[in-house]
Write a protein that holds these residues in place. Structure first.
Motif, PDB file in Angstrom:
ATOM      1  N   GLN A 156       5.071 -12.258  16.620  1.00  0.00           N
ATOM      2  CA  GLN A 156       5.200 -11.087  15.757  1.00  0.00           C
ATOM      3  C   GLN A 156       6.468 -10.292  16.097  1.00  0.00           C
ATOM      4  OE1 GLN A 156       3.267 -11.607  13.396  1.00  0.00           O
ATOM      5  NE2 GLN A 156       1.316 -10.539  13.594  1.00  0.00           N
ATOM      6  N   GLY A 157       7.042  -9.689  15.084  1.00  0.00           N
ATOM      7  CA  GLY A 157       8.234  -8.880  15.271  1.00  0.00           C
ATOM      8  C   GLY A 157       8.144  -7.592  14.479  1.00  0.00           C
ATOM      9  N   LEU A 158       9.060  -6.683  14.759  1.00  0.00           N
ATOM     10  CA  LEU A 158       9.159  -5.425  14.027  1.00  0.00           C
ATOM     11  C   LEU A 158      10.310  -5.557  13.031  1.00  0.00           C
ATOM     12  CD1 LEU A 158       8.226  -2.408  13.775  1.00  0.00           C
ATOM     13  CD2 LEU A 158      10.116  -1.860  15.337  1.00  0.00           C
ATOM     14  N   HIS A 159       9.971  -5.643  11.756  1.00  0.00           N
ATOM     15  CA  HIS A 159      10.976  -5.758  10.706  1.00  0.00           C
ATOM     16  C   HIS A 159      11.362  -4.357  10.245  1.00  0.00           C
ATOM     17  CE1 HIS A 159       9.939 -10.084  10.234  1.00  0.00           C
ATOM     18  NE2 HIS A 159       8.758  -9.647  10.633  1.00  0.00           N
ATOM     19  N   TYR A 160      12.653  -4.166   9.995  1.00  0.00           N
ATOM     20  CA  TYR A 160      13.078  -2.832   9.574  1.00  0.00           C
ATOM     21  C   TYR A 160      14.219  -2.936   8.564  1.00  0.00           C
ATOM     22  CZ  TYR A 160      16.895  -3.295  13.039  1.00  0.00           C
ATOM     23  OH  TYR A 160      17.996  -3.703  13.761  1.00  0.00           O
ATOM     24  N   ASN A 161      14.317  -1.901   7.737  1.00  0.00           N
ATOM     25  CA  ASN A 161      15.335  -1.846   6.696  1.00  0.00           C
ATOM     26  C   ASN A 161      16.546  -1.082   7.224  1.00  0.00           C
ATOM     27  OD1 ASN A 161      16.844  -0.720   4.335  1.00  0.00           O
ATOM     28  ND2 ASN A 161      15.291  -1.850   3.186  1.00  0.00           N
ATOM     29  N   ARG A 162      17.639  -1.788   7.415  1.00  0.00           N
ATOM     30  CA  ARG A 162      18.835  -1.187   8.002  1.00  0.00           C
ATOM     31  C   ARG A 162      19.409  -0.093   7.111  1.00  0.00           C
ATOM     32  NH1 ARG A 162      21.558  -3.926  12.012  1.00  0.00           N
ATOM     33  NH2 ARG A 162      23.562  -3.245  11.141  1.00  0.00           N
ATOM     34  N   THR A 163      19.331  -0.260   5.809  1.00  0.00           N
ATOM     35  CA  THR A 163      19.868   0.753   4.901  1.00  0.00           C
ATOM     36  C   THR A 163      19.072   2.046   5.007  1.00  0.00           C
ATOM     37  OG1 THR A 163      20.671  -0.947   3.382  1.00  0.00           O
ATOM     38  CG2 THR A 163      20.379   1.269   2.486  1.00  0.00           C
ATOM     39  N   LEU A 164      17.730   1.953   5.047  1.00  0.00           N
ATOM     40  CA  LEU A 164      16.921   3.161   5.208  1.00  0.00           C
ATOM     41  C   LEU A 164      17.164   3.801   6.569  1.00  0.00           C
ATOM     42  CD1 LEU A 164      13.483   2.191   3.592  1.00  0.00           C
ATOM     43  CD2 LEU A 164      15.285   3.654   2.660  1.00  0.00           C
ATOM     44  N   PHE A 165      17.385   2.993   7.597  1.00  0.00           N
ATOM     45  CA  PHE A 165      17.717   3.554   8.899  1.00  0.00           C
ATOM     46  C   PHE A 165      18.996   4.396   8.813  1.00  0.00           C
ATOM     47  CE2 PHE A 165      15.635   1.939  12.935  1.00  0.00           C
ATOM     48  CZ  PHE A 165      14.431   1.636  12.325  1.00  0.00           C
ATOM     49  N   ASP A 270       7.274  -4.882  -1.229  1.00  0.00           N
ATOM     50  CA  ASP A 270       7.726  -3.497  -1.119  1.00  0.00           C
ATOM     51  C   ASP A 270       8.802  -3.332  -0.040  1.00  0.00           C
ATOM     52  OD1 ASP A 270       6.212  -2.650  -3.193  1.00  0.00           O
ATOM     53  OD2 ASP A 270       4.932  -1.296  -2.038  1.00  0.00           O
ATOM     54  N   PHE A 271       8.698  -4.078   1.035  1.00  0.00           N
ATOM     55  CA  PHE A 271       9.736  -4.011   2.067  1.00  0.00           C
ATOM     56  C   PHE A 271      11.060  -4.538   1.520  1.00  0.00           C
ATOM     57  CE2 PHE A 271      12.023  -5.987   5.670  1.00  0.00           C
ATOM     58  CZ  PHE A 271      12.242  -4.858   6.439  1.00  0.00           C
ATOM     59  N   ALA A 272      11.006  -5.664   0.842  1.00  0.00           N
ATOM     60  CA  ALA A 272      12.226  -6.251   0.280  1.00  0.00           C
ATOM     61  C   ALA A 272      12.862  -5.340  -0.757  1.00  0.00           C
ATOM     62  CB  ALA A 272      11.918  -7.615  -0.337  1.00  0.00           C
ATOM     63  N   ALA A 273      12.045  -4.560  -1.449  1.00  0.00           N
ATOM     64  CA  ALA A 273      12.545  -3.655  -2.485  1.00  0.00           C
ATOM     65  C   ALA A 273      13.069  -2.336  -1.920  1.00  0.00           C
ATOM     66  CB  ALA A 273      11.437  -3.373  -3.497  1.00  0.00           C
ATOM     67  N   GLY A 274      13.012  -2.152  -0.599  1.00  0.00           N
ATOM     68  CA  GLY A 274      13.551  -0.938   0.003  1.00  0.00           C
ATOM     69  C   GLY A 274      12.602   0.234   0.002  1.00  0.00           C
ATOM     70  N   ARG A 275      11.307  -0.031  -0.135  1.00  0.00           N
ATOM     71  CA  ARG A 275      10.327   1.059  -0.166  1.00  0.00           C
ATOM     72  C   ARG A 275       9.622   1.277   1.172  1.00  0.00           C
ATOM     73  NH1 ARG A 275       9.833  -0.952  -5.641  1.00  0.00           N
ATOM     74  NH2 ARG A 275       8.305  -2.552  -5.044  1.00  0.00           N
ATOM     75  N   ILE A 276       9.924   0.443   2.160  1.00  0.00           N
ATOM     76  CA  ILE A 276       9.288   0.541   3.475  1.00  0.00           C
ATOM     77  C   ILE A 276      10.367   0.461   4.551  1.00  0.00           C
ATOM     78  CG2 ILE A 276       7.749  -0.617   5.119  1.00  0.00           C
ATOM     79  CD1 ILE A 276       6.148  -1.644   2.720  1.00  0.00           C
ATOM     80  N   GLY A 277      10.297   1.356   5.516  1.00  0.00           N
ATOM     81  CA  GLY A 277      11.280   1.349   6.586  1.00  0.00           C
ATOM     82  C   GLY A 277      11.005   0.324   7.660  1.00  0.00           C
ATOM     83  N   MET A 278       9.722   0.179   8.054  1.00  0.00           N
ATOM     84  CA  MET A 278       9.338  -0.751   9.126  1.00  0.00           C
ATOM     85  C   MET A 278       7.949  -1.298   8.861  1.00  0.00           C
ATOM     86  SD  MET A 278      10.438   1.424  12.547  1.00  0.00           S
ATOM     87  CE  MET A 278       9.656   2.923  11.930  1.00  0.00           C
ATOM     88  N   TYR A 279       7.723  -2.526   9.313  1.00  0.00           N
ATOM     89  CA  TYR A 279       6.376  -3.092   9.348  1.00  0.00           C
ATOM     90  C   TYR A 279       6.352  -4.243  10.335  1.00  0.00           C
ATOM     91  CZ  TYR A 279       7.443  -7.280   6.457  1.00  0.00           C
ATOM     92  OH  TYR A 279       7.928  -8.471   5.985  1.00  0.00           O
ATOM     93  N   VAL A 280       5.157  -4.658  10.715  1.00  0.00           N
ATOM     94  CA  VAL A 280       4.972  -5.739  11.684  1.00  0.00           C
ATOM     95  C   VAL A 280       4.495  -6.992  10.961  1.00  0.00           C
ATOM     96  CG1 VAL A 280       3.599  -6.527  13.654  1.00  0.00           C
ATOM     97  CG2 VAL A 280       4.490  -4.184  13.603  1.00  0.00           C
ATOM     98  N   SER A 281       5.153  -8.103  11.261  1.00  0.00           N
ATOM     99  CA  SER A 281       4.747  -9.408  10.731  1.00  0.00           C
ATOM    100  C   SER A 281       5.418 -10.473  11.588  1.00  0.00           C
ATOM    101  CB  SER A 281       5.153  -9.547   9.261  1.00  0.00           C
ATOM    102  OG  SER A 281       4.608 -10.726   8.690  1.00  0.00           O
ATOM    103  N   GLY A 282       5.209 -11.740  11.235  1.00  0.00           N
ATOM    104  CA  GLY A 282       5.819 -12.828  11.990  1.00  0.00           C
ATOM    105  C   GLY A 282       7.323 -12.696  12.045  1.00  0.00           C
TER     106      GLY A 282
END
Length: 459
Positions: A156-165, A270-282
């Motif tokens: 598992q990793g922490l995925h994050y949106n660099r643009t929102l950051f 929603d993450f791919a669309a830029g609506r989520i800053g971070m989430y956990v998944s593989g």
């Protein structure tokens, strides 16, 4: 054009269509199927329901293998692992000689001797000493012998949106490394961008999957196995701490948005669309996000999962093992390991095979170089990356917070007993915490503990 008899082979071969000239026992309960031409017959798994192009590609690989292994007759057999049918298939002897199972099944199958001991054959592979030790254990007997070959893995990793950051005033090259930092970053993203700072899956058993991930990261486990006895361990301080973090982010920080029924597909969208800053998944989710959800590569970042300072803290992970049926004889097992080496492992260990695989992926627009927990050690991994460097088409520097540290994180496999059913129970727990401000976490966990133990007691 492929010969029509190759495609016909894809039907289940519970009874081989060829006449067997001999069936010799190896003295260990298994036997070899040998054709009239003297070749040993090995049935190998191919996913059911593949499109014809994929079938043709598989058949071509079979022909390539047989061309260099003239003593082996490979017979493809449709097989896809399913928790609902695997046990009956195994008991009925209807599985191929070579098939795959998830990491969660490996140790149990070995302990019950429901797969063949191929450790001697694996030991003769040139990379036998190069398996990633955190991954190899899933296919090892208690004495450390490798009964099963890990062919793919994830952590598992922490995925994050660099643009929102960036929009939130955070440094996208320095993602959170602790859970307090995750919480603070989520709050800042929500306040400054209006988007969800941190989201979590909650439905279709993914809620239990991710809550178990957090439990592991806080040093907990959801089950304890002693011999044949499985004990649920949901009602613990570690699980309580994980849920209290989620509740604080939801109700105190208001950083978790308004959708509390995410599953794997919808949270990716929603993450791919830029609506989520971070989430956990593989950690290896890049390919799905970019190729299936049209995420801009420039937006994507991934980091290793934060772990608390506890020797028991670990990263929930899993993967796939290639194994051999216990009904096989010595010749079949020898040939089976050669097939595993050729079909599953060559692209990781052989330069020509690695380049061919990378070039094919690149030419078809698939990602090359996306992060995935390696099944082999860092030296082998780095060598393989060097072979395919010209075909890498992913933003490598953006992946470094994951790839630079992925070998250092302790991998802990998913729970092994009633896994999906227990995940379903935990779905309800996390949904309640996210939708009821006054949710009683101790009471929820006590009830979940009781339900899970009843499942485990039924076996």
């Amino acid at each position: 054009m492929k010969s029509p008899h190759r495609t016909a082979r894809l039907a289940l071969v519970l009874c081989l269509s060829l006449t067997l000239a001999a069936c010799g026992s190896d003295g260990a309960g298994g036997s070899d199927a040998v054709g009239e031409d003297g070749r040993v017959v090995v049935t190998v798994a191919i996913d059911a329901g593949l499109e014809q192009g994929a079938v043709d590609a598989f058949n071509e690989r079979v022909e390539q293998f047989e061309a260099s292994h003239s003593d082996v007759d490979i017979q493809p057999q449709e097989y896809t692992w399913s928790a609902a049918t695997f046990t009956s298939q195994l008991a009925g002897g209807t599985i191929p000689d070579v098939f795959t199972v998830p990491f969660t099944d490996g140790r149990g199958l070995i302990e019950r001797e429901q797969i063949a001991d191929i450790a001697d054959q694996v030991d003769r592979l040139p990379y036998a000493d190069s398996f990633n030790p955190t991954v190899a254990t899933a296919g090892q007997a208690p004495d450390g012998r490798q009964w099963a070959v890990p062919i793919a893995a994830y952590g598992q990793g922490l995925h994050y949106n660099r643009t929102l950051f960036t929009q939130a005033g955070l440094d996208p090259d320095r993602p959170p490394t602790t859970w307090p930092q995750v919480r603070a970053a989520a709050r800042q993203i929500a306040e400054r961008t209006g988007q969800t700072g941190y989201a979590q899956m909650t439905s279709d058993n993914t809620g239990g999957w991710i809550l178990t991930t957090l439990d592991y990261a806080f040093g907990g486990r959801t089950e304890s196995i002693r011999g044949e006895k499985a004990t649920a361990t949901l009602d613990t301080p570690e699980m309580t701490e994980a849920l209290e973090l989620v509740a604080a982010m939801r109700w105190e920080d208001e950083s978790m948005g308004a959708n509390f029924l995410y599953d794997w597909a919808t949270i990716n969208q929603d993450f791919a669309a830029g609506r989520i800053g971070m989430y956990v998944s593989g950690g290896g989710n890049y390919g799905n996000l970019v190729t299936q959800n049209a995420m801009r590569p420039a937006d994507y970042g991934v980091a290793v999962l934060p772990l608390v300072d506890d020797p028991e803290a670990g990263v929930l992970g899993g993967g796939t093992l290639a194994v051999v049926s216990p009904k096989t004889g010595e010749r079949t097992r020898e040939a089976a390991v050669r097939w595993i080496d050729f079909y599953y492992m060559a692209k990781l260990t052989d330069k020509d095979a690695a380049v061919l695989d990378a070039r094919t992926l690149a030419e078809t627009g698939q990602p090359v170089g996306a992060p995935q927990l390696p099944v082999l050690d860092r030296a082998t991994f780095d060598a393989a990356r060097g072979w395919v460097k010209e075909y890498v088409n992913v933003p490598v520097d953006q992946l470094r917070p994951y790839t630079d540290a992925m070998f250092d994180q302790p991998l802990v496999t998913e729970p092994t007993r009633s896994t999906q059913e227990v995940y379903g129970i935990l779905d309800t727990v996390v949904q309640t915490v996210l939708t009821d401000r006054d949710a009683d976490i101790p009471a929820l966990l006590a009830d979940a503990q009781s339900q899970a133990q009843a499942l485990l007691d039924r076996g």
